[in-house]
Motif scaffolding. Structure first.
Motif, PDB file in Angstrom:
ATOM      1  N   ARG A 131       3.672  -2.047  10.542  1.00 35.91           N
ATOM      2  CA  ARG A 131       4.243  -0.562  10.097  1.00 35.91           C
ATOM      3  C   ARG A 131       2.976  -1.423   7.859  1.00 35.91           C
ATOM      4  O   ARG A 131       3.033  -0.640   7.301  1.00 35.91           O
ATOM      5  N   GLY A 132       2.796  -1.728   7.954  1.00 34.71           N
ATOM      6  CA  GLY A 132       1.564  -2.320   6.899  1.00 34.71           C
ATOM      7  C   GLY A 132       2.994  -2.522   5.806  1.00 34.71           C
ATOM      8  O   GLY A 132       2.288  -2.979   4.940  1.00 34.71           O
ATOM      9  N   LEU A 133       4.173  -3.196   6.858  1.00 33.85           N
ATOM     10  CA  LEU A 133       4.373  -3.566   4.789  1.00 33.85           C
ATOM     11  C   LEU A 133       4.518  -5.579   5.052  1.00 33.85           C
ATOM     12  O   LEU A 133       4.462  -6.299   5.448  1.00 33.85           O
ATOM     13  N   GLN A 134       4.238  -5.704   3.564  1.00 30.89           N
ATOM     14  CA  GLN A 134       4.193  -7.151   3.487  1.00 30.89           C
ATOM     15  C   GLN A 134       5.259  -7.897   3.565  1.00 30.89           C
ATOM     16  O   GLN A 134       6.284  -7.723   2.464  1.00 30.89           O
ATOM     17  N   HIS A 164      12.327   1.717  -5.011  1.00 31.82           N
ATOM     18  CA  HIS A 164      10.849   1.784  -5.606  1.00 31.82           C
ATOM     19  C   HIS A 164      10.046   0.953  -5.640  1.00 31.82           C
ATOM     20  O   HIS A 164       9.798  -0.439  -4.690  1.00 31.82           O
ATOM     21  N   GLN A 165       8.699   1.034  -6.704  1.00 38.67           N
ATOM     22  CA  GLN A 165       8.149   0.505  -6.180  1.00 38.67           C
ATOM     23  C   GLN A 165       7.426  -1.050  -6.790  1.00 38.67           C
ATOM     24  O   GLN A 165       7.710  -1.773  -7.574  1.00 38.67           O
ATOM     25  N   ASN A 166       7.210  -1.615  -5.928  1.00 36.28           N
ATOM     26  CA  ASN A 166       6.993  -3.413  -5.733  1.00 36.28           C
ATOM     27  C   ASN A 166       8.205  -3.955  -6.178  1.00 36.28           C
ATOM     28  O   ASN A 166       8.303  -5.180  -6.508  1.00 36.28           O
ATOM     29  N   GLU A 167       8.884  -3.221  -5.198  1.00 38.65           N
ATOM     30  CA  GLU A 167      10.864  -3.795  -5.014  1.00 38.65           C
ATOM     31  C   GLU A 167      10.432  -5.715  -4.408  1.00 38.65           C
ATOM     32  O   GLU A 167       9.391  -5.478  -3.194  1.00 38.65           O
ATOM     33  N   VAL A 168      11.228  -6.479  -4.463  1.00 35.91           N
ATOM     34  CA  VAL A 168      11.244  -7.343  -3.444  1.00 35.91           C
ATOM     35  C   VAL A 168      13.060  -7.056  -2.851  1.00 35.91           C
ATOM     36  O   VAL A 168      14.188  -7.052  -3.595  1.00 35.91           O
ATOM     37  N   ILE A 169      12.939  -6.745  -1.365  1.00 39.50           N
ATOM     38  CA  ILE A 169      14.338  -6.506  -0.934  1.00 39.50           C
ATOM     39  C   ILE A 169      14.307  -7.287   0.186  1.00 39.50           C
ATOM     40  O   ILE A 169      13.818  -7.780   0.931  1.00 39.50           O
ATOM     41  N   GLU A 225       7.022   5.256   4.134  1.00 35.57           N
ATOM     42  CA  GLU A 225       5.729   6.231   4.687  1.00 35.57           C
ATOM     43  C   GLU A 225       5.619   6.645   3.665  1.00 35.57           C
ATOM     44  O   GLU A 225       5.201   7.860   3.333  1.00 35.57           O
ATOM     45  N   LYS A 226       6.944   6.760   2.965  1.00 38.03           N
ATOM     46  CA  LYS A 226       6.735   7.734   1.216  1.00 38.03           C
ATOM     47  C   LYS A 226       5.979   7.122   0.109  1.00 38.03           C
ATOM     48  O   LYS A 226       5.767   7.577  -1.152  1.00 38.03           O
ATOM     49  N   LYS A 227       4.570   6.175   0.858  1.00 32.48           N
ATOM     50  CA  LYS A 227       3.480   5.845  -0.281  1.00 32.48           C
ATOM     51  C   LYS A 227       4.329   4.446  -1.286  1.00 32.48           C
ATOM     52  O   LYS A 227       3.885   4.214  -1.957  1.00 32.48           O
ATOM     53  N   ARG A 228       5.509   3.610  -0.878  1.00 29.81           N
ATOM     54  CA  ARG A 228       6.314   2.738  -1.964  1.00 29.81           C
ATOM     55  C   ARG A 228       5.473   1.834  -1.378  1.00 29.81           C
ATOM     56  O   ARG A 228       5.556   1.750   0.510  1.00 29.81           O
ATOM     57  N   SER A 229       4.927   1.334  -2.143  1.00 29.17           N
ATOM     58  CA  SER A 229       5.021  -0.667  -1.445  1.00 29.17           C
ATOM     59  C   SER A 229       5.550  -1.671  -2.016  1.00 29.17           C
ATOM     60  O   SER A 229       6.151  -1.665  -3.444  1.00 29.17           O
ATOM     61  N   PHE A 230       5.987  -2.165  -1.240  1.00 30.89           N
ATOM     62  CA  PHE A 230       6.955  -2.667  -1.685  1.00 30.89           C
ATOM     63  C   PHE A 230       6.568  -4.339  -0.604  1.00 30.89           C
ATOM     64  O   PHE A 230       6.541  -4.462   0.502  1.00 30.89           O
ATOM     65  N   ARG A 231       7.819  -5.061  -0.883  1.00 28.97           N
ATOM     66  CA  ARG A 231       7.947  -6.841  -0.253  1.00 28.97           C
ATOM     67  C   ARG A 231       9.503  -6.917   0.978  1.00 28.97           C
ATOM     68  O   ARG A 231       9.936  -6.512  -0.051  1.00 28.97           O
ATOM     69  N   VAL A 232       8.969  -7.395   2.052  1.00 24.83           N
ATOM     70  CA  VAL A 232      10.696  -7.238   2.504  1.00 24.83           C
ATOM     71  C   VAL A 232      10.245  -9.419   2.645  1.00 24.83           C
ATOM     72  O   VAL A 232       9.489  -9.480   3.428  1.00 24.83           O
ATOM     73  N   PHE A 233      11.510  -9.948   2.261  1.00 23.87           N
ATOM     74  CA  PHE A 233      11.587 -11.542   3.123  1.00 23.87           C
ATOM     75  C   PHE A 233      12.769 -11.186   3.634  1.00 23.87           C
ATOM     76  O   PHE A 233      13.812 -10.211   4.076  1.00 23.87           O
ATOM     77  N   VAL A 234      12.634 -11.616   5.525  1.00 18.37           N
ATOM     78  CA  VAL A 234      13.440 -11.047   6.476  1.00 18.37           C
ATOM     79  C   VAL A 234      13.660 -12.476   6.662  1.00 18.37           C
ATOM     80  O   VAL A 234      13.557 -13.520   7.320  1.00 18.37           O
TER      81      VAL A 234
END
Lengths: 634, 415
Positions: B258-261, B207-212, B230-239
C-alpha cells in the motif's frame, strides 16, 4: 584512560579489597589452585568468597609468567588450540589433568554440534600438540588444516573450491554454480594477462612491506590509551597514526559518509555489495549483501597473499557464522594471530629494529577480519592488548625471542582473561543459586552454561528456563546440551517472557560487552528480558569477563550495532507456509532489519559478575578505570 | 427445531476444536447463531422476554464453556441478552406510555410470574416506568404524584381487561422477537464495520513523519494504518513479526504494497527500536472491564518498553471485544497454551523428550502461551468504534452494552 597517569608499578603485590569481604585469603594467581574444587563444598559456602576482591593487576600474572606455548606438555597451563570445552573446565569434578580425550572432543565452546566435525578438520592441529602444528607449518606456507592432503605449494585455481569445500556445511547447487562462475571469471581475467587481482594483491604486499604507514589501523580504541606504550613506540609508528586514521576502515566507521565508504571499498579484500532496501535509520552501519560474500571469499582463497591462511580461515568462519559468541571469536582470532606470528619472519635475521613490520601485518589481518564481520568489543580489547605487547618489545630483542614472547603473551591472555576468568565467575555465580530456584537465561552464553552445569554437578536442585529468539535460535543448542546433562529445562520464545517470568527466581545473562555507564551490550533481546525481569522484581545477574569491559558509553542500541543478514528474517525455519517475505527485495518500501545487539540500561541489571567479584553496574567504570590498562600489563 | 440445535452443536465443536479463532470471526458467528436461535425459538404467551433470556442464557453458557478463552463469545451472548432486555423494556414503556389498558395487562403478567403477587399491578407499572425512563429531574419530581394517582387508573381500566388480552399477547410476542432480531442484525452489522469506524479516526492520531511500531497482525490495525495512508499521511511503520505465528510478515507485505515505508524487525529487537518510535499501535484479543488488555503474546513486553520510553501505547479494539468481566490472574486463567511444535520440532528433540533420569518427570518442557495480559496502567488509549477512551473509563463504557444482570451467564437453577 588518562595519558598522564603514572603507570602502575609492579613491585608491591598487595591486594586491595573493596566492599564486603571476609578475612580469607584472596584469589591467588595460581591457575589451578582455587579453581579446582575437588569437593563440592567450598563454593557453596558463601562466606569463602568476598563479593569484591580486587587483587593488584600485576599479581595475577607474575605466577604465570613463564608460560610458553611451546611446552605442550605443561599440564593445566597448556591451552588447547581451537578447542575449548567450557563444561570440562568448569565442572568441579574435572581435574587439572586435561587428557587427550578431553581435547579431542570438539564440542561446546566454539562449535555448534552439527558443525563439529567440519570444524575439527579445519582447526590447524586443533587437538594436536603445538609441536605437531609447528612441523606442519614449516612444511608449507599455506595453512595446514585446510588443505588436507592437497598440494602444499602453489595450487591451481580449480582446486581452490575443492579444498575449501569443507568450510561450508552444505553447498547448495546454486552456491556451487556461483562458485564455478566466480572461478571462471577469475581464470578469464588471469589469462587476459596481468590479472588485476594478483597485481593488486602483490601491490598490497609490497606496500605493506615497504612502508607500514599505509596499512590498516585496527583497534577500535584510541591510540593514546597506553601511556607507556606510546612513549616506547618507535618514532615511525607515531607518524603512521595520522595516516591510518585517514584511510583505514575504522571499526566504528560511519557508513553514511560516502567518501570514506568509497575509499574503504577500494581497499577491501572482501567483495561487498551493498544491500538493497537499506534501513534508513541504520545507514551509518554497514549493510551488505550476505549471501554472496562467502562464496566469493572462498574462491579467492589462494590469491590473497597479504592475509595469513590461518587468519583467512578464521575470517571465513566468522563470515559463515561458524564461530559465534564473544569468547569463541576472540580465542579463534588470537590463535590465528599466533599462527601468523609463528610464520612471520623479517627478511633479515637481525634484531627488531630493522624490517619489523609485524604491527602492520596485524593491522592488515584485523581489517580483513572486520570486513568479514565487524569486531566485537572484546576482540577490540584483545587486539589492543596484542598491539601493546608488540609495541613494548625491546628493540634489542632478537626475532625468535620476540616471537616467543608474543606467543606466550597471547596464550596468557587467553588463559587468564578468558578461561580462568570464566572459572572464577562460575565460582562466584554458583553461590547465587539455591535449591528450588528457577533460573532464566536468554540465548546461549558460554559462561552461563558453565554456571548451570557447575551448579548441577554440585547437586543443586534447580530448573532452567531457556528463552530463545529468532532468527538464530541459539537457545536450542544450549537446551540440547543442558538436557543432555540432565538439567531440567523449560524452553520458550521471547514473546512469552512475561508469562514465564512469574515463575522465575533469577535471571542469568551473558554479555558481549559491558560499557562504562553500566549498559550491558549483548545479544538482541537481552534488554527485553532484563526489562521484564525488572518489572517482576526478579534479580538480573549479568556474567561477563572483565576483558569485555569498555570505557565507551552508549545510551541506545542504534548508534552502534551490527546488522545481520536480513534474509534470515524472511525465512522462518520449519514453517514453509510463512513465505510472505520471500521476494521482499522487490518492494522498495519494505526493509528487513536484523539487529545483532542491544543495549540494556544499567537500572535493569542487579549485579554484574566478573572475575573481580560481584559488582553493581555503577562500579563498572571503577573496574574499567582500575583495570582498563591491565590487559596491557599481564 | 432440530436444525438450530445441530447448528449450535456444530458451532460448539468448532469452538472446542479451535477451528474458529479470532475475536471478530467468533463474535460474528456467535451473533448469527443466536439470531437464528431466537428466530426459531417458540415463546410462551406469558413472559416472553424472561423465557427468551433463559433460553439464550442456556445456549450462551454452553458456547462460553466451549472456549472460555475466546471472550468475544461471552461478550456477544451478553449483548444479545442486553438487547432482549432493552427491547422488552422499550415495548413495556411504549405500552405504559401509550395504551394504559395493554400496559395494565402486560404488567399483570409480570406480577403473576414474579415473586411478589401482593403488589398491585399499578404499583409495578409505576415502578417500571420510573426505571425505564432516563433518570431526569422531571421524572424524579413526577414520581410522587404518580403513585397517588395509581388506584384510579387501575380501577378505570378494570372492565376491558379480558377482551384485549389475547390479541395483545400475539402482537407483543411477534413484536419482541422482531425487534430483538432487528437489534441483533444491527449488532452483526456493527461487528463487521467496526474497523471502518476505527480507521476513520486514524488521521486524528497519526501525524506526518510518525514512526509507528506494531506487533503481529490485526485486521483493525491494518485498516487503521492504511486509512491514514490514504489520507496522504506519510509515516513509517516498524512491524515486529510476532512469534510464534509470524503474522507480522503478512502485515508488512500488505503495508508495503500500500506504499507505506515498512521495516520488519524481530521481536527481540523491540526494545532496541522503541526509542525511535513515536507510537505503538496494536490490536487486542479482549479488553477487560478494568481497562486491562488480553493481547497476543509479546505485547506486555512491548508495552513495558513503550512505558520505559514514554511512547504512547494505543490499543485498537472493536466494541465486541469489550468484556464486562474483571480479570483475576489473567496470565494463567485467561490464557491458552498452544502446541510446542510451533517452537520445537518434535523430531529434532525426540531424544530429549522422553521421561528422563528415572524421576518420572520429563526434563524438557516447552511453554507456548497464546496471550499476554497488559495491565491498564501500561495502556495510554483505547480506540473503539465509539471514539477514544481512557483505560479507566472502560467500566463505564461497558454499561452501555451490557446489563449488570448478565455478567454471569448461567442458567437459573430450576429448583
Amino acid at each position: 584512560m588518562d595519558a598522564r597517569r603514572v603507570p602502575r608499578t609492579v613491585t608491591d603485590p598487595k591486594v586491595r579489597q573493596v566492599g564486603f569481604f571476609a578475612p580469607v585469603a584472596p584469589l591467588d594467581g595460581s591457575p589451578s589452585g582455587p579453581l579446582r574444587p575437588t569437593t563440592p563444598s567450598p563454593p557453596v559456602s558463601g562466606n569463602s568468597l568476598s563479593p569484591v576482591m580486587i587483587p593488584l593487576p600485576r599479581h595475577l600474572s607474575s605466577d604465570n609468567a613463564p608460560l610458553s606455548p611451546l611446552n605442550a606438555g605443561g599440564g593445566d597451563s597448556f591451552l588447547p588450540v581451537g578447542s575449548y570445552n567450557p563444561s570440562e573446565f568448569s565442572s568441579p569434578t574435572a581435574t587439572e589433568d586435561f587428557s587427550e580425550d578431553n581435547f579431542s572432543k570438539d564440542t561446546g565452546w566454539i562449535l555448534n554440534d552439527n558443525s563439529g566435525k567440519i570444524a575439527t578438520s579445519l582447526t590447524p592441529g586443533g587437538a594436536d600438540k603445538a609441536a605437531v602444528k609447528q612441523n606442519t607449518h614449516s612444511a608449507s606456507g599455506l595453512t595446514p588444516g585446510i588443505t588436507d592432503g592437497g598440494p602444499p605449494t602453489e595450487v591451481q585455481k580449480e582446486q581452490a573450491p575443492v579444498s575449501s569445500m569443507p568450510l561450508k556445511e552444505k553447498t547448495t547447487k546454486a552456491e556451487r554454480r556461483a562458485l564455478q562462475e566466480a572461478q571462471r571469471a577469475a581464470k578469464a581475467s588471469a589469462t587476459a594477462g596481468g590479472s588485476k587481482k594478483s597485481v593488486a594483491a602483490s601491490a598490497v604486499v609490497t606496500s605493506a612491506n615497504a612502508n607500514p604507514k599505509k596499512v590498516a589501523k585496527a583497534p577500535p580504541q584510541k591510540k593514546d590509551s597506553s601511556s607507556v606504550a606510546a612513549s616506547e613506540k618507535r618514532a615511525g609508528d607515531r607518524q603512521t597514526d595520522k595516516d591510518r586514521k585517514k584511510d583505514v576502515p575504522h571499526p566504528r566507521m560511519q557508513f553514511d559518509d560516502e567518501d570514506r565508504v568509497e575509499k574503504a571499498k577500494k581497499r577491501s579484500v572482501v567483495k561487498q555489495t551493498e544491500a538493497r532496501n537499506r534501513v534508513e535509520l541504520f545507514r551509518h552501519l554497514p549493510q551488505y549483501e550476505h549471501g554472496t560474500r562467502l562464496a566469493d571469499l572462498e574462491s579467492k582463497f589462494f590469491q590473497l597473499d597479504p592475509v595469513h591462511p590461518a587468519v583467512y580461515k578464521v575470517g571465513l568462519r566468522f563470515l559463515s557464522g561458524d564461530i559465534s559468541g564473544g569468547n569463541a571469536r576472540c580465542i579463534a582470532m588470537l590463535q590465528a594471530f599466533q599462527e601468523s606470528i609463528k610464520d612471520y619472519s623479517t627478511r633479515l635475521e637481525k634484531t627488531l629494529i630493522e624490517k619489523w613490520d609485524l604491527p602492520a601485518k596485524i593491522n592488515g589481518y584485523v581489517s580483513f577480519l572486520i570486513e568479514c564481520r565487524p569486531l566485537s568489543i572484546s576482540m577490540g580489547n584483545a587486539i589492543r592488548f596484542l598491539k601493546t605487547q608488540i609495541a613494548e618489545l625491546p628493540l634489542t630483542m632478537s626475532e625468535s625471542e620476540a616471537k616467543a614472547s608474543l606467543l606466550s603473551d597471547i596464550n596468557r591472555f587467553i588463559n587468564e582473561k578468558i578461561i580462568l576468568a570464566d572459572k572464577v565467575i562460575v565460582r562466584h555465580a554458583v553461590t547465587k543459586i539455591r535449591d528450588g530456584d528457577v533460573l532464566l537465561t536468554y540465548g546461549s552464553s558460554s559462561v552461563v552454561e558453565m554456571i548451570f552445569l557447575c551448579a548441577h554437578e554440585l547437586g543443586k536442585q534447580f530448573q532452567v528456563v531457556i528463552v530463545d529468539s529468532r532468527p538464530k535460535h541459539e537457545g536450542k543448542m544450549l537446551l540440547r546440551r543442558l538436557v543432555g546433562k540432565g538439567v531440567s529445562c523449560t524452553y520458550t520464545h521471547i514473546n512469552a517472557i512475561s508469562y514465564i517470568m512469574h515463575e522465575v527466581t533469577r535471571v542469568f545473562l551473558g554479555a558481549s560487552s559491558v560499557l562504562s555507564n553500566g549498559t550491558v551490550y549483548s545479544r538482541v533481546g537481552t534488554a527485553s528480558v532484563a526489562m521484564v525481569a525488572h518489572q517482576f522484581h526478579v534479580p538480573v545477574l549479568v556474567c561477563c569477563e572483565a576483558y569485555k569491559f569498555h570505557k565507551r558509553v552508549q545510551l541506545d542500541s542504534i548508534c552502534f550495532n551490527e546488522l545481520g543478514d536480513p534474509d534470515a528474517i524472511a525465512r522462518v525455519s520449519g514453517k514453509e507456509d510463512i513465505n510472505y517475505l520471500d521476494d521482499w527485495t522487490s518492494s522498495e518500501n519494505l526493509q528487513l532489519l536484523n539487529l545483532t545487539y542491544d543495549a540494556t540500561p544499567s537500572d535493569y541489571t542487579s549485579m554484574i559478575i566478573t572475575e573481580y567479584g560481584m559488582i553493581p553496574p555503577t562500579s563498572v567504570p571503577v573496574i574499567v578505570q582500575e583495570y582498563g590498562g591491565e590487559h596491557l600489563w599481564i | 427445531m432440530p436444525d438450530v440445535n445441530s447448528l449450535v452443536n456444530e458451532f460448539l465443536i468448532k469452538l472446542k476444536k479451535r477451528k474458529i479463532e479470532g475475536s471478530k470471526a467468533t463474535a460474528k458467528l456467535t451473533a448469527e447463531l443466536l439470531r437464528s436461535f431466537i428466530s426459531q425459538k417458540r415463546l410462551p404467551h406469558t413472559n416472553q422476554a424472561g423465557a427468551l433470556i433463559d433460553a439464550v442464557k442456556a445456549v450462551g453458557e454452553e458456547l462460553i464453556n466451549a472456549n472460555p478463552v475466546e471472550l468475544a463469545v461471552g461478550n456477544i451472548v451478553r449483548r444479545v441478552l442486553h438487547i432482549i432486555r432493552e427491547e422488552d423494556l422499550s415495548l413495556t414503556t411504549a405500552a405504559v406510555g401509550g395504551l394504559s389498558l395493554s400496559a395494565e395487562s402486560d404488567n399483570e403478567d409480570d406480577v403473576d410470574q414474579g415473586d411478589h403477587p401482593a403488589l398491585s399491578a399499578a404499583a409495578v407499572a409505576a415502578a417500571a416506568r420510573s426505571t425505564l425512563r432516563p433518570p431526569s429531574l422531571q421524572t424524579l419530581l413526577e414520581d410522587m404524584p404518580h403513585s397517588t394517582a395509581v388506584p384510579q387508573t387501575s380501577s378505570s381500566g378494570g372492565d376491558s381487561e379480558g377482551k384485549s388480552k389475547s390479541a395483545d399477547k400475539n402482537l407483543m410476542t411477534r413484536k419482541l422477537k422482531h425487534n430483538v432480531i432487528e437489534a441483533v442484525n444491527e449488532l452483526i452489522q456493527d461487528i463487521s464495520t467496526c474497523h471502518e469506524l476505527i480507521a476513520e479516526q486514524a488521521v486524528e492520531h497519526i501525524h506526518q513523519n510518525e514512526v509507528i511500531l506494531t506487533l503481529g497482525s490485526s485486521r483493525t490495525v491494518t485498516e487503521f494504518l492504511c486509512a491514514a495512508k490514504e489520507k496522504k499521511r506519510s509515516f513509517r511503520v516498524f512491524v515486529a513479526e510476532g512469534a510464534p505465528r509470524y503474522q507480522g510478515h503478512a502485515l508488512a507485505k500488505e503495508l508495503a504494497a500500500r506504499g507505506l515505508q515498512t521495516t520488519v524487525i524481530t521481536d527481540s529487537a523491540v526494545f532496541a527500536m522503541i526509542s525511535r518510535v513515536n507510537m505503538v499501535i496494536v490490536g487486542a484479543h479482549a479488553v477487560m472491564a478494568n481497562g486491562g488488555v488480553i493481547a497476543p503474546v509479546g505485547l506486555n513486553m512491548v508495552a513495558l518498553a513503550a512505558q520505559r520510553h514514554a511512547v504512547p501505547f494505543v490499543v485498537l479494539a472493536g466494541v465486541h471485544k469489550l468484556c464486562p468481566l474483571y480479570p483475576h490472574n489473567p496470565e494463567v486463567l485467561l490464557n491458552e497454551l498452544k502446541s510446542p511444535s510451533e517452537l520445537l520440532d518434535f523430531g529434532e528433540f525426540s531424544d530429549c523428550l522422553d521421561f528422563g533420569c528415572g524421576s518420572g518427570s520429563p526434563l524438557l518442557h516447552v511453554v507456548n502461551p497464546a496471550f499476554d495480559y497488559v495491565p491498564p496502567n501500561l495502556v495510554s488509549l483505547f480506540i473503539t468504534d465509539t471514539g477514544g477512551h481512557n483505560p479507566s473509563y472502560m467500566y463505564r463504557l461497558l454499561t452501555d452494552y451490557y446489563s449488570p444482570d448478565d455478567l454471569v451467564v448461567r442458567r437459573r437453577s430450576t429448583s
